[in-house]
Structure formats: C-alpha cells, structure tokens
Design an enzyme around this catalytic site. Structure first.
Site, PDB file in Angstrom:
ATOM      1  CE  LYS A  79      -3.621  -2.210   2.775  1.00  0.00           C
ATOM      2  NZ  LYS A  79      -4.665  -2.657   1.847  1.00  0.00           N
ATOM      3  CB  CYS A 130     -10.967  -6.729   4.734  1.00  0.00           C
ATOM      4  SG  CYS A 130     -10.494  -7.656   3.281  1.00  0.00           S
TER       5      CYS A 130
END
Lengths: 128, 420
Positions: free
Chosen positions: B238, B377
């Site tokens: 990320k 998630c």
C-alpha cells in the site's frame, strides 16, 4: 440508454423483484452469503406431498445482478420438483438471464441457485 | 494562500504521474483513473527498477556467503532496512520484515500474546480493538482470545465515524484491558486517529498497544518513536512498494524477551540436537529465506515517499478530499460515510441510493475509473453502519482533481444507466 448488462428487464426485476420476502412455516429453507462481497440471500419454500414447489420467497441484500437473477429464477422454480431443482446447473440459470456474465460477476448471478441447492439438498455448493 | 492550496495538488500529481508506468495505459481510449490505492498502491519506476536490478545484478543468498555478490545482496537488503528504520523513526533492531501487516499482527498475537511463560494474555483479560478495524486487526485477536479464554471487546464509533472517546475511557477503566489494537487510519471511514494520544491513554490504563499503520505510512508523516506504541505494523504494497513484504516495529524490551514465532534458518545462533539459541534482533523474527527483492523494492518505495515528503503527500491528498467531498454530496442519493475532511485521510467510502456498490463499481470500471466495492475486509464495521457494502475512492500522490472530475462524471453516467 441501452446497456448490455443492465438491460431493462434486469433493472425491472432488480427494482421490483418477484417472490421477494418471507413465507410463514416454510417446508424448506436455506441462507447463504457471498464471501467476496458479503451479499446475503435466503430462500423459503413451500413443497407439496408430490415434492413440487408450490411457493417460494427469496430475501436478502445484493447487487442488481444477484437480485434480478433470483427474481427471474423464482418464476421458473415454482412448479418444479425439488429433485429436478437439485440437478439444475449454472448454464440453466445463465441462459435464463440472457446476458453475458463476466467471471467476476458470475457468483452474483449464481448465488440464488446455490441457496436453492442448500434448501433442497442440504449441500449448498456453487453450481458449475 | 487560497490560491496556493488550489494549485498545490496539481503540481505534485503532475510531477509524479510520469513516474508510474501503469498510468500510461488506456482502455477503449479512456485513461486509467486509479482510485484504489487504499487497497493496493501503484508502483513508481524506481521501485520496479530496484527489483529488476536486484535480480539482474545482485541476486545471491544474504547473510552467509562470503563472495562479493552475496556481500552486495546482503548490503542491499540490510541497507533497505536501515533506510526504512530511519524514515520511520525506528532502529534496525526494532524493524522486522514480515510478509505483510497481517503477518506482523499474527506474529505479535503468537509471540507476545500466547507466551505461556509470561501469560501476557489469559483468562479474564480483555483484548480491546475498535469497530473500525480491518479483519486483519480483528481475526488474529479472536483466535488468541478463543485459545486463552480472554475476551475481545470493541470500542464503539460515533455516527460521524470517530472513535467514541467516552466508550474508550469506560472500557479502559475496567482495568483488565491487556492489549489495545487500533488502526492509525481506517481503511473504510478514512478516520485519522490521534494514535499518540491513544497510546498514552491506553498505557496509563496498563495496556500494551498495537497500531495498524497500513493506511497511514503511504499518506502521512509517521514517526514510531514519537507515537511510542509497543507495536506498530504496516504493509509494503500500500506504500508504493511490492507485495509480500511488511514491517513490524516493536519496543526493544518487548521484542528482546519475546520468543520467536516461526522457527528455521536465519533466526538461530546455535542449533543443538534438542534446542537452539536464537539470533539477535531483528533476525530472531525472520525465519527462513527473506523476501529480499521485496525488501529492496520497499526500500526504494520509502526513498520515493521521502523524496516527495510525507507532509506534502498528506497536504495533496487532503486537498483532493476537500475538493471531492462537497462535489460527491451534490449527487442525488449519495451518502458519504465517515468524518469531515478535517479528520479524514485520502479515503472516501460512499453509498448510492438505488444502486448496489458492486453495480456502481462495474459501471465506473467501464469508464476506466477504478474504485473498490464491497465490505473492504471490515464486515463488523459494515454491520455497525447498517449497510452491506460501500464503494470507496482512495487517493495517492499521482491523483489530481481531473481524477475527481472523472469519478463524478462516471457516477452521473452510472445513475443514468439505472434510470435514476
């Protein structure tokens, strides 16, 4: 504006799904989730002595494809024998929908048949 | 001042866009509008080149062999660790490479939480997380609690998507919170938590604190020495880096006394028939062959962030959020979840009346506008918000107001397809 996936009849079934809700004292039922998106679908069935589905109701939350697919399938499923429902495969449902389904949306379209299998056989496997 | 604020984002994005090869591609003549950096970041050429060059010129086993090539690979690997540690305000001893943030959290749950010698987590203890956590900061603690008889509890969030300070204070006052685990920035709400204050508050109540910095490291200045958490975890992919590499920073005293989690090569000093002595930090927690090329790539990613300046990236993404929020709010039926721009990172999740997020994502995708759809998630958070899913746009240094324009336009077009 015509869209090849979101055709008018798909959107009509999404906005006003047929046989949507719950049944009192269902003879068979199942509930499942699509782990990829968290969408949920449940089904209640009324089945007579001959094993024929006399009434059916889907309930849950999902995208246009999953909701419309359940709505369109419900029209065919009522009147079918549960033994025959257990034998239905993915092609049956995809052909019924009449739209091209991309691999990522396939599970959206097939969730209702998975739940139906769970209700009539106890084995909620993904249709192939 | 105002004029500067308007022009600042454009200049940063224009400066770096050419650094990202993937952004040059088109689909049906439409340029790639990548608004999914909260899921995974795109990679600048310098990262791709560092990995390519490692395999072409420097690949050899690290730490052991004595030939020149192995010296070179070891130096690249440990050099990356040194630069990452320095950038994060940590030391090399307390900068442990893992596979990702998830593995780093699991490492702490096992090596710190399950240690039968210390009984860090046991029956009657509370592991406290928050309602805004990613599954990776929930499920390892559920498993730890299941095995130890401890209880998992959640700090509530307010309707604005902020941590409920009263609820946190009440839960800490219970006196049995042994661990508090919280995200630095929520991957769904975008909420930026004041982790320095949270660490001080939880520690005063006797808790050990873990911060999940997966969303924070790519988008804002982070100094783990200042934050002073016991554990700070983040992931490489990320943060403009490769997949397969993450980092655990830990308080040295804790790491030194914790037992290893995985056993194998590289984490030992002496291996006897029946027992072994373990390597020094950080290698004690790096069993097996490390993800060497990935670590080298992550080093390059951190160089990239350092060169741009985390504070500049933060200012840039903040300006984009300020630009996007009011424009999104003008779209009929669109509801943004989470706090206002002042408390938010570069993440905007939203729902659209009459359209499921998957259908939104599908139709935006046809315009080559890439957003994430689903539960992100974070299923417990979705239940708290009373929605099954959202669509989420997230920003990076290369995004510009023209990407916001493309998002807004694609949303209007999607609504039209649905007859809205």
């Amino acid at each position: 504006m015509m869209d090849e996936l979101y055709r008018d009849y798909i959107l009509e079934h999404y906005k006003e799904p047929h046989h949507f809700g719950e049944l009192e004292n269902p003879d068979m039922q199942a509930h499942d989730v699509n782990p990829l998106c968290g969408d949920e679908l449940g089904v209640h069935l009324k089945v007579d002595e001959s094993g024929t589905i006399t009434d059916l109701a889907f309930h849950g939350k999902g995208c246009a494809i999953s909701q419309a697919s359940a709505s369109i399938a419900s029209e065919e499923l009522i009147g079918m024998k549960v033994d025959d429902v257990a034998k239905l495969d993915a092609d049956w449902l995809i052909d019924l929908l009449g739209i091209e389904i991309s691999p990522t949306r396939r599970k959206c379209a097939l969730l209702n048949l998975k739940v139906m299998r769970g209700a009539v056989t106890g084995d909620a496997s993904w249709p192939e | 001042m105002t004029e500067q604020a308007v022009h600042a984002p454009a200049s940063l994005a224009q400066r770096v866009r050419g650094d990202f090869p993937i952004l040059a591609q088109e689909q049906d003549g439409k340029r790639l509008v990548y608004l999914d950096s909260a899921a995974t970041g795109q990679k600048p050429s310098s990262v791709i080149d560092a990995i390519d060059s490692f395999y072409r010129n420097s690949n050899a086993p690290i730490h052991r062999s004595t030939y020149a090539l192995a010296e070179s690979s070891t130096q690249l690997f440990e050099g990356a660790r040194e630069r990452i540690a320095a950038f994060m305000g940590a030391t090399t001893e307390t900068t442990i490479f893992t596979r990702n943030a998830t593995e780093a959290i699991n490492l702490v749950a096992h090596a710190w939480g399950r240690d039968p010698r210390t009984g860090n987590i046991g029956e009657g203890d509370v592991v406290l997380v928050t309602e805004m956590e990613h599954h990776s900061n929930i499920v390892p603690w559920q498993m730890l609690c299941r095995d130890t008889g401890a209880t998992l509890d959640y700090v509530k969030i307010t309707d604005d998507g902020l941590l409920d300070a009263d609820d946190l204070a009440a839960k800490l006052a219970g006196g049995n919170v042994k661990l508090f685990a919280v995200a630095h920035i929520s991957n769904v709400l975008g909420t930026v938590n004041d982790v320095k204050a949270l660490v001080a508050q939880a520690r005063a109540a006797g808790a050990t604190v873990l911060i999940d910095g997966s969303q924070a490291v790519p988008q804002m200045p982070v100094n783990v020495a200042e934050i002073d958490a016991d554990f700070y975890v983040w992931t490489g992919h990320k943060a403009y880096g490769p997949t397969g590499i993450g980092v655990l920073h830990g308080r040295r005293e804790l790491l030194a006394t914790m037992r290893p989690w995985l056993g194998g090569g590289d984490m030992i000093k002496v291996v006897n028939w029946n027992d072994s002595s373990y390597n020094d930090l950080p290698w004690k927690f790096e069993a097996g062959t490390s993800a060497v090329a990935e670590a080298v790539g992550l080093g390059a990613a951190i160089d990239f962030i350092a060169e741009l300046g985390s504070e500049n990236i933060r200012a840039h993404e903040h300006a984009l959020v300020e630009n996007a929020l009011p424009r999104l709010a003008e779209i009929p039926g669109l509801t943004v979840v989470g706090p206002g721009a002042e408390a938010r990172g570069g993440v905007i999740s939203f729902t659209l009346d009459g359209m499921h997020p998957h259908d939104v994502g599908e139709l935006l995708g046809r315009e080559n506008v890439c957003v994430r759809t689903g539960h992100h998630c974070a299923q417990p958070l979705m239940r708290r918000l009373g929605i099954p899913a959202t669509a989420r746009a997230s920003f990076a240094c290369f995004n510009d107001t023209d990407d916001v324009d493309a998002l807004i336009e694609a949303l209007h077009k999607a609504r039209k397809v649905f007859g809205l």
